[in-house]
Design an enzyme around this catalytic site. Structure first.
Site, short mmCIF file in Angstrom:
data_model
loop_
_atom_site.label_atom_id
_atom_site.label_comp_id
_atom_site.label_asym_id
_atom_site.label_seq_id
_atom_site.Cartn_x
_atom_site.Cartn_y
_atom_site.Cartn_z
N PRO A 45 1.01 -1.45 -0.14
CA PRO A 45 -0.40 -0.12 -0.23
C PRO A 45 0.85 1.31 -0.27
CG PRO A 45 -0.10 -1.18 2.39
CD PRO A 45 0.81 -1.95 1.19
N ASP A 46 -0.17 2.33 -0.67
CA ASP A 46 1.31 3.95 -0.35
C ASP A 46 1.18 3.64 0.73
OD1 ASP A 46 -1.30 5.66 -2.80
OD2 ASP A 46 -1.42 4.38 -0.57
N PHE A 47 1.20 5.48 1.03
CA PHE A 47 0.27 6.27 2.51
C PHE A 47 -0.38 7.11 2.35
CE2 PHE A 47 4.89 5.15 3.88
CZ PHE A 47 5.70 4.64 3.25
N ARG A 48 -0.96 7.78 1.74
CA ARG A 48 -2.42 8.65 1.90
C ARG A 48 -3.05 7.88 0.54
NH1 ARG A 48 3.39 10.66 2.62
NH2 ARG A 48 3.59 11.39 4.12
N ASN A 119 11.24 4.98 -1.28
CA ASN A 119 10.90 3.49 -0.92
C ASN A 119 11.82 2.70 -0.77
OD1 ASN A 119 8.90 4.69 -2.67
ND2 ASN A 119 9.03 3.30 -4.21
N ILE A 120 11.33 2.02 0.44
CA ILE A 120 11.94 1.21 1.72
C ILE A 120 11.91 -0.51 1.37
CG2 ILE A 120 12.23 3.34 3.19
CD1 ILE A 120 10.03 1.53 5.01
N ASP A 121 11.54 -0.77 -0.19
CA ASP A 121 11.04 -1.74 -0.45
C ASP A 121 12.44 -1.91 -1.20
OD1 ASP A 121 8.46 -0.17 -2.88
OD2 ASP A 121 10.71 -1.01 -3.25
N HIS A 138 15.59 7.99 1.46
CA HIS A 138 14.64 7.16 3.17
C HIS A 138 14.93 6.34 3.35
CE1 HIS A 138 10.93 10.58 1.88
NE2 HIS A 138 11.95 11.24 2.13
N CYS A 146 21.55 0.07 16.60
CA CYS A 146 21.03 0.15 17.96
C CYS A 146 21.12 1.55 17.65
CB CYS A 146 21.97 0.16 18.77
SG CYS A 146 22.18 1.71 20.40
N CYS A 149 23.91 3.55 20.68
CA CYS A 149 25.60 3.11 20.11
C CYS A 149 25.90 3.89 18.44
CB CYS A 149 25.96 2.38 20.95
SG CYS A 149 25.49 0.85 20.34
N GLY A 211 4.47 7.80 -9.60
CA GLY A 211 4.08 7.69 -8.03
C GLY A 211 4.15 8.02 -6.91
N THR A 212 4.03 9.30 -6.88
CA THR A 212 4.48 9.83 -5.14
C THR A 212 3.27 11.31 -5.40
OG1 THR A 212 5.76 11.30 -4.26
CG2 THR A 212 6.48 11.19 -6.93
N SER A 213 3.15 12.11 -4.41
CA SER A 213 2.17 13.02 -4.04
C SER A 213 3.13 14.14 -3.33
CB SER A 213 1.90 12.66 -2.49
OG SER A 213 2.85 12.29 -1.28
N ASN A 236 1.29 9.55 -12.38
CA ASN A 236 1.28 9.15 -11.14
C ASN A 236 -0.46 9.58 -11.24
OD1 ASN A 236 1.29 9.50 -8.74
ND2 ASN A 236 0.27 11.05 -8.33
N CYS A 256 0.30 4.12 -13.10
CA CYS A 256 1.85 4.18 -13.76
C CYS A 256 1.95 2.82 -14.61
CB CYS A 256 2.70 4.48 -12.54
SG CYS A 256 2.66 3.32 -10.98
N1 APR Z 1 0.18 4.58 -10.30
C1 APR Z 1 0.01 6.13 -10.71
N2 APR Z 1 -0.03 6.63 -9.11
C2 APR Z 1 -0.57 5.74 -8.24
C3 APR Z 1 -0.61 4.35 -8.13
C4 APR Z 1 -0.72 4.17 -9.33
N3 APR Z 1 -0.60 2.76 -9.36
N4 APR Z 1 -1.21 4.15 -7.23
C5 APR Z 1 -0.72 5.09 -6.32
N5 APR Z 1 -0.33 6.27 -6.72
C6 APR Z 1 -0.34 7.38 -6.43
C7 APR Z 1 -1.48 8.50 -5.40
O1 APR Z 1 -1.49 8.91 -6.17
C8 APR Z 1 -0.32 8.83 -4.46
O2 APR Z 1 -0.74 10.61 -4.98
O3 APR Z 1 1.29 7.64 -5.85
C9 APR Z 1 1.40 8.88 -5.07
C10 APR Z 1 1.63 8.07 -4.02
O4 APR Z 1 1.90 9.18 -2.53
P1 APR Z 1 2.27 8.56 -1.53
O5 APR Z 1 1.55 7.55 -0.86
O6 APR Z 1 2.16 10.18 -0.41
O7 APR Z 1 3.75 8.37 -1.37
P2 APR Z 1 4.98 9.12 -0.91
O8 APR Z 1 4.68 9.99 -1.68
O9 APR Z 1 6.09 8.07 -1.94
O10 APR Z 1 5.07 9.72 0.67
C11 APR Z 1 6.01 10.41 0.82
O11 APR Z 1 5.74 10.25 3.12
O12 APR Z 1 5.44 8.79 5.06
C12 APR Z 1 6.09 8.86 4.35
O13 APR Z 1 8.77 8.26 4.37
C13 APR Z 1 7.53 8.49 3.51
O14 APR Z 1 8.17 7.89 2.19
C14 APR Z 1 7.51 7.79 2.20
C15 APR Z 1 6.92 9.87 1.56
#
Ligand code: APR
Length: 280
Positions: A45-48, A119-121, A138, A146, A149, A211-213, A236, A256
């Protein structure tokens, strides 16, 4: 900043125009920026995203607020929620998407200058993107230490703890601090590697954002570092980060993987892409 050539006028402000720009040989240095949206098709799952995003699905962890699960001060007091989540997110169970494979294909064609991922995956590396081309802004689950230390903790022991769902502690009897994977929590600094490499945005001939907000800084500042006249393409579900405002921006809105396949068709790389993806 280093001027790398005149402003680009794309033949058309769409993926066909960008494909023509690449096939003309003028886009030698391509920088890619990725976020969780590139891995949702892999089952992470993404985050938002409303409803499906991680932050809408953590009520079982009884957090004061969703991001607390990745907050260093909250972790010091309550490490359990993170370790419950780590068990679900731990790399290894997931397969790269065709969008990850596309980035590996860019590298194979010597067109990838750098991939900056949030991403951390570790799916970019799994897809075959060369390690020296990846900047994990990230951090990642690749190493752990730790938090007091800073002594590195053994990876195999870490996997055992994560699978058991319990919280690993530093083996130094004097310390016994909490152990945490080297992923960047809110309240922590990004890796020095990130700061050292961001100048590359100013040298890029083309930047692909997938794929990022673009809601978390300093990563979200990267698109603003691209030189005037160099195209930025957003793959996106929706418009973010003001991309689309500049005259040479291109919006490839939608899933995407579907947009990347359309791009591969325009580039004449579709068969290579599908073959590469099946091979990872
Ligand atoms: N195709 C295109 N876009 C997609 C898809 C898809 N299949 N699935 C999700 N998205 C879009 C969403 O609409 C959103 O705009 O990808 C974006 C994901 O945004 P976030 O969930 O905010 O993830 P990200 O931008 O990676 O978050 C940044 O937030 O919590 C911290 O450290 C964490 O690295 C993360 C950072």
């Amino acid at each position: 900043s280093i001027s790398n050539g005149p402003p680009v006028t794309l033949p058309s402000k769409d993926l066909d125009g960008v494909a023509e720009y690449i096939n003309s040989g003028r886009a030698k240095r391509i920088v890619v920026l990725t976020g969780a949206g590139i891995s949702t098709a892999a089952g992470i799952p993404d985050f938002r995203s409303p409803g499906t995003g991680l932050y809408d699905n953590l009520s079982r962890l009884d957090l004061p607020y969703a991001e607390a699960v990745f907050d260093i001060s909250y972790f010091r007091e309550h490490p359990e929620p993170f370790y419950i989540l780590a068990r679900e997110l731990y790399p290894g169970k997931f397969h790269p998407t065709v969008s990850h494979a596309f980035i590996a294909l860019l590298a194979q064609k010597n067109l990838l200058d750098t991939l900056f991922t949030q991403n951390i995956d570790c799916l970019e590396r799994r897809a075959g993107v060369p390690g020296d081309k990846v900047v994990e802004a990230h951090g990642s689950f690749a190493t752990q230490r730790c938090i007091e230390c800073k002594k590195e903790f053994d990876g195999d022991k870490m996997v055992e703890h994560v699978e058991r769902g319990d919280v690993p502690r530093c083996e130094d009897k004097e310390c016994k601090g909490l152990v945490k994977p080297d992923i960047v929590f809110f309240g922590e600094m990004l890796p020095k590697h990130f700061d050292r490499e961001t100048y590359r945005l100013g040298m890029a001939d083309l930047v692909l954002i997938i794929g990022t907000s673009l809601s978390v800084y300093p990563f979200a500042a990267l698109p603003g570092m691209v030189q005037e006249g160099k195209p930025r393409v957003l793959f996106n579900l929706q418009r973010v980060g003001g991309i689309g405002a500049k005259s040479d921006d291109v919006l490839a809105l939608g899933d995407c993987d579907a947009q990347v396949r359309k791009f591969a068709d325009a580039l004449g790389w579709r068969d290579e892409l599908e073959k590469l993806w099946k091979s990872v």
